[in-house]
Design an enzyme around this catalytic site. Structure first.
Site, PDB file in Angstrom:
ATOM      1  N   LEU A 158       0.780  -1.339  -0.068  1.00 22.10           N
ATOM      2  CA  LEU A 158       0.206  -0.253  -0.202  1.00 22.10           C
ATOM      3  C   LEU A 158       1.471   1.213   0.530  1.00 22.10           C
ATOM      4  O   LEU A 158       1.927   1.178   0.789  1.00 22.10           O
ATOM      5  CB  LEU A 158      -0.850   0.235   1.774  1.00 22.10           C
ATOM      6  N   ASP A 159       0.588   2.442  -0.351  1.00 21.71           N
ATOM      7  CA  ASP A 159       0.887   4.014  -0.593  1.00 21.71           C
ATOM      8  C   ASP A 159       1.227   3.955   0.640  1.00 21.71           C
ATOM      9  O   ASP A 159       0.786   3.600   0.914  1.00 21.71           O
ATOM     10  CB  ASP A 159       0.786   4.574  -1.803  1.00 21.71           C
ATOM     11  N   LYS A 160       2.442   4.524   0.735  1.00 18.48           N
ATOM     12  CA  LYS A 160       2.734   4.968   2.305  1.00 18.48           C
ATOM     13  C   LYS A 160       1.392   6.135   2.976  1.00 18.48           C
ATOM     14  O   LYS A 160       1.208   5.847   3.939  1.00 18.48           O
ATOM     15  CB  LYS A 160       4.060   6.163   2.255  1.00 18.48           C
TER      16      LYS A 160
END
Length: 318
Positions: free
Chosen positions: A148-150
């Site tokens: 998952l993106d930051k």
């Protein structure tokens, strides 16, 4: 059929695994037979070991396309897992949703980077995993199979064994893992639909992804959940898992995610949405087949607190 009756097990980096190819696999190519005999390893990993000379057939380094007829002696010297190096355990709290000896499912908070990289060599999910379950140091990427993106929150699954990791990667490749997201996007979305548009690296801005003709296949299905004055809450379901997929696909439709500094304008004239300082994206549902029991499993978590608070304020202002 017991294809592995005479298999001598070996840990990665230890003594070679030794077996005799059973007659039932006669006529297959070597790489196909190896995939049957060593299901805990992916085909790409086995092919890499063939090229490196770590797999020998009757004492010689074979070609992957060579046919086997049964009775051949196979020796497999599994490559050791690389040293973790700078990837050290760190006592970072994790919100564990499910855990057994094969899987770990967590609810990742926004702001937590998944894997160390440029500018983020510590304080990542990988560091937290190595502290939570030290045995993950023996699994590539500490068992991480998707990211998952930051600044995206929500559900993420981690494999605790090499066999589980290989199985989950195959499920992802087969598009059978169910991944559902809530996304708050700019503008009024007329209705649901499907975005089937290939994604690749932006031709001039290398830190961005884009819809491009020679990109990798990418499919996102979306449905309208609720409309507000200048924004729309949609449910997105991934069929593929390309980098920034939902963010790129929704921007491609002209409905960039609220708070997305890369694919949309930070400010659109909606005070509440403009004040949200991350992309409004949350992975709320995850479904897969358990790699050991073959049981269909599914988890669901509520919206992250900041996202839920934003929706409440938008409803009050409607």
């Amino acid at each position: 059929m017991n294809e592995r009756a005479d298999y001598i097990a070996a840990e990665e980096g230890g003594s070679p695994a030794v077996l005799t190819i059973p007659a039932e696999l006669g006529g297959l190519r070597l790489d196909q037979a190896l995939a049957r005999l060593f299901p805990e390893h992916s085909r790409s990993r086995l092919q890499g070991w063939l090229k490196e000379g770590r797999i020998r057939l009757d004492g010689a380094s074979p070609d992957a396309r060579r046919k086997v007829w049964g009775g051949e002696r196979v020796e497999l010297e599994a490559a050791p897992v690389p040293e973790v190096g700078a990837e050290l355990p760190e006592d970072i709290p994790l919100q564990v949703v499910f855990e057994d000896e094969h899987l770990l499912v967590i609810d990742k908070p926004a702001g937590l980077v998944v894997h160390p990289g440029s500018g983020n060599w510590s304080g990542t999910l990988l560091n937290a995993l190595l502290h939570h379950a030290p045995a993950l140091a023996g699994v590539p990427r500490a068992g991480i199979v998707h990211r998952l993106d930051k600044d995206t929150s929500g559900l993420l699954v981690v494999a605790k064994t090499l066999a589980a990791q290989t199985d989950l990667v195959r499920q992802l490749q087969a598009r059978t893992v169910k991944r559902h997201y809530w996304a708050l996007v700019q503008g009024t979305v007329a209705g649901g639909g499907t975005v089937d548009a290939p994604i690749g690296r932006h031709p001039t801005q290398r830190t961005r992804m884009a819809v491009i003709g020679n990109g990798r296949p990418a499919v996102t299905r979306y449905a309208v959940v609720e409309r507000f004055a200048r924004t729309t809450l949609v449910e997105c379901r991934l069929e593929t898992g390309r980098t920034h997929q939902i963010r790129v696909h929704m921007a491609h439709l002209g409905h960039a995610l609220v708070g997305d500094p890369v694919y949309g304008a930070r400010r659109r004239g909606e005070a509440l949405a403009d004040g949200f300082l991350r992309q409004a994206l949350h992975a709320f549902r995850l479904g897969l087949v358990h790699p050991a029991s073959s049981e269909a499993m599914e988890w669901q978590v509520p919206l992250a607190e900041d996202f839920a608070a934003l929706l409440e304020r938008l409803k009050e202002g409607a």
